[in-house]
Design an enzyme around this catalytic site. Structure first.
Site, PDB file in Angstrom:
ATOM      1  N   SER A   3       0.794  -1.242   0.000  1.00 29.70           N
ATOM      2  CA  SER A   3       0.000   0.000   0.000  1.00 29.70           C
ATOM      3  C   SER A   3       0.822   1.286   0.000  1.00 29.70           C
ATOM      4  O   SER A   3       0.245   2.370  -0.069  1.00 29.70           O
ATOM      5  CB  SER A   3      -0.950   0.011   1.200  1.00 29.70           C
ATOM      6  OG  SER A   3      -2.029  -0.861   0.978  1.00 29.70           O
TER       7      SER A   3
ATOM      8  N   LYS B 163       0.145   3.804  -2.674  1.00 24.74           N
ATOM      9  CA  LYS B 163      -0.944   4.783  -2.585  1.00 24.74           C
ATOM     10  C   LYS B 163      -0.422   6.222  -2.503  1.00 24.74           C
ATOM     11  O   LYS B 163      -1.147   7.163  -2.848  1.00 24.74           O
ATOM     12  CB  LYS B 163      -1.835   4.480  -1.379  1.00 24.74           C
ATOM     13  CG  LYS B 163      -2.696   3.224  -1.534  1.00 24.74           C
ATOM     14  CD  LYS B 163      -3.633   3.062  -0.343  1.00 24.74           C
ATOM     15  CE  LYS B 163      -4.622   1.913  -0.541  1.00 24.74           C
ATOM     16  NZ  LYS B 163      -4.061   0.619  -0.205  1.00 24.74           N
TER      17      LYS B 163
ATOM     18  N   SER C 299      -5.700   3.396   4.541  1.00 23.92           N
ATOM     19  CA  SER C 299      -5.206   2.516   3.480  1.00 23.92           C
ATOM     20  C   SER C 299      -6.344   1.804   2.771  1.00 23.92           C
ATOM     21  O   SER C 299      -6.247   0.620   2.414  1.00 23.92           O
ATOM     22  CB  SER C 299      -4.213   1.491   4.050  1.00 23.92           C
ATOM     23  OG  SER C 299      -3.357   1.007   3.050  1.00 23.92           O
TER      24      SER C 299
ATOM     25  N   LYS D  92       3.367   6.509   4.935  1.00 28.76           N
ATOM     26  CA  LYS D  92       2.514   5.359   4.609  1.00 28.76           C
ATOM     27  C   LYS D  92       3.137   4.013   4.973  1.00 28.76           C
ATOM     28  O   LYS D  92       4.340   3.829   4.844  1.00 28.76           O
ATOM     29  CB  LYS D  92       2.198   5.384   3.102  1.00 28.76           C
ATOM     30  CG  LYS D  92       1.080   4.447   2.688  1.00 28.76           C
ATOM     31  CD  LYS D  92      -0.263   4.995   3.108  1.00 28.76           C
ATOM     32  CE  LYS D  92      -1.379   3.988   2.874  1.00 28.76           C
ATOM     33  NZ  LYS D  92      -1.342   2.870   3.837  1.00 28.76           N
TER      34      LYS D  92
END
Length: 417
Positions: free
Chosen positions: A105, A108, A161, A273
């Protein structure tokens, strides 16, 4: 006549004896199979998917006792990682930073950076569709035929997320294909030469990969975007309620949290992140700022405790009064590294531990975790530790089959007589 009877009795006795031997052989073979099977099942090295002794995944990352000045840097357990000065791109500790690996993720952040210019009105409404709801992985709970603002979708994607929010943003930007094209264009603009996006969410894909050094370039670009940093720095956010289009039942809103757990939880934490899939393992991009000095840690393919390792790297770097620079990652500019760039240093950590050189990159063909040599050698997929019991199992099975053949032969002979 007496001789014939005696001979017949002798044959009967011999057959009975052989029959008894055959039965005993079968019982012995079955017991051997049971015992060896139990050993294989109960063996610590083979139960429930646990790795063999000596395999890398058994090593658990723990925070070093000393993270102070001149201490050795932490050593995350995984494929690649780095820590360094985000403003200058100087790397102080690293391991295989140009090895391609599935980003989970953390992709992202690239999704957000590529789509924020297209979806530049935070109040723009996006109607959720069923394809958003059915996407795999982490979701925030979008309900089809309900409308959500672009701003809310960015918060859900970067804080929680949420794959459903990432999918909805991709649709709003013109569809998944166009969104991915924008992501790869943005990566090219940032000089992320070892990055390729295949979806907006970070779900495993054979064509999707990134490197720890490219993550540093991505972190710099995201930190320069005020809107995205405002979203990323949000610790909690109110997700609105809505209405089920089928049942017409209304549902209440709820609070979502920041999954990265950097903002508000470590000194000067700016966030960024985290990510995880079974194939990619742990991925992390963490940034903190103290006294106007920004430090970033990035990592891919981390076996365990990825957040703690990322935080420890930040703390270690801030503690160094005169840190040695291994190499410089070109942040804040579009450029392709020269063939003789300081590749050799990025493959080793600051403590001088041996590591594979950067020139040996993982092929992006499998898009998954980087496989490393196992300390426990394997033959036809069977480790040394289980080779002996497996061999014994094969012998016992052969013994059982032989005993059955003998027994059947004796029974047929007895029947024909």
């Amino acid at each position: 006549m007496l001789s014939t009877r005696s001979s017949s009795a002798s044959l009967t006795t011999t057959a009975s004896h052989s029959f008894g031997v055959g039965v005993r052989l079968i019982i012995s073979a079955m017991l051997a199979l049971l015992l060896i099977g139990a050993q294989l099942v109960l063996s610590p090295g083979t139960s429930h998917g646990v790795g063999q002794p000596g395999e890398k995944q058994e090593k658990v990352y723990e925070t070093p006792a000393d993270l102070g000045d001149e201490a050795k840097p932490p050593q995350p357990v995984g494929t690649s990682w780095l820590v360094g000065d985000l403003d200058t791109g100087e790397v102080q500790a690293a391991h295989d930073i140009d090895k391609k690996h599935a980003p989970a993720s953390t992709i992202k952040l690239l999704t957000a950076l590529a789509l924020v210019d297209v979806l530049d009105d935070p109040k723009q409404k996006v109607e959720a569709e069923f394809e958003d709801m059915e996407i795999d992985g982490t979701k925030v709970g979008l309900m089809q035929k309900n409308e959500y603002t672009v701003d809310l979708l960015f918060h859900a994607m970067l804080m929680s997320s949420a794959n459903d929010a990432a999918n909805a943003l991709g649709r709003a930007a013109g569809g998944q294909e166009k969104a991915v094209a924008l992501m790869n264009k943005k990566a090219e603009e940032l000089g992320m030469t070892n990055t390729h996006a295949a979806n907006t969410s970070g779900l495993d894909d054979t064509k999707q990969h990134m490197t720890a050094s490219d993550m540093m370039k991505l972190a710099w670009a995201v930190c320069e975007n005020d809107y995205l940093m405002d979203v990323i720095s949000t610790e909690t956010y109110k997700f609105p309620g809505g209405k089920n289009p089928d049942t017409k039942e209304k549902f209440k809103g709820y609070e979502i949290q920041n999954h990265t757990k950097i903002v508000g939880q470590i000194d000067g934490g700016l966030g960024l992140k985290n990510g995880f899939t079974r194939q990619a393992k742990g991925a992390y991009i963490a940034v903190a700022e103290r006294d106007g000095h920004r430090v970033v840690s990035t990592m891919l393919g981390i076996d365990n405790n990825s957040r703690q390792a990322a935080v420890d790297l930040l703390e270690w770097d801030f503690a160094q009064k005169d840190p040695k620079s291994l190499q410089t990652v070109p942040v804040g500019q579009s450029m392709t590294p020269s063939a003789d760039a300081t590749a050799s240093e990025s493959g080793s950590d600051a403590s001088g531990a041996d590591a594979a050189s950067v020139g040996t990159e993982m092929d992006s063909g499998d898009g998954g975790e980087a496989t490393e040599s196992k300390a426990s050698a394997k033959i036809l997929g069977v480790s040394n530790e289980t080779l002996l019991p497996v061999g014994m199992l094969v012998v016992a099975a052969a013994l059982l089959i032989t005993a059955l053949i003998i027994l059947l032969s004796l029974r047929r002979g007895k029947t024909f007589r």
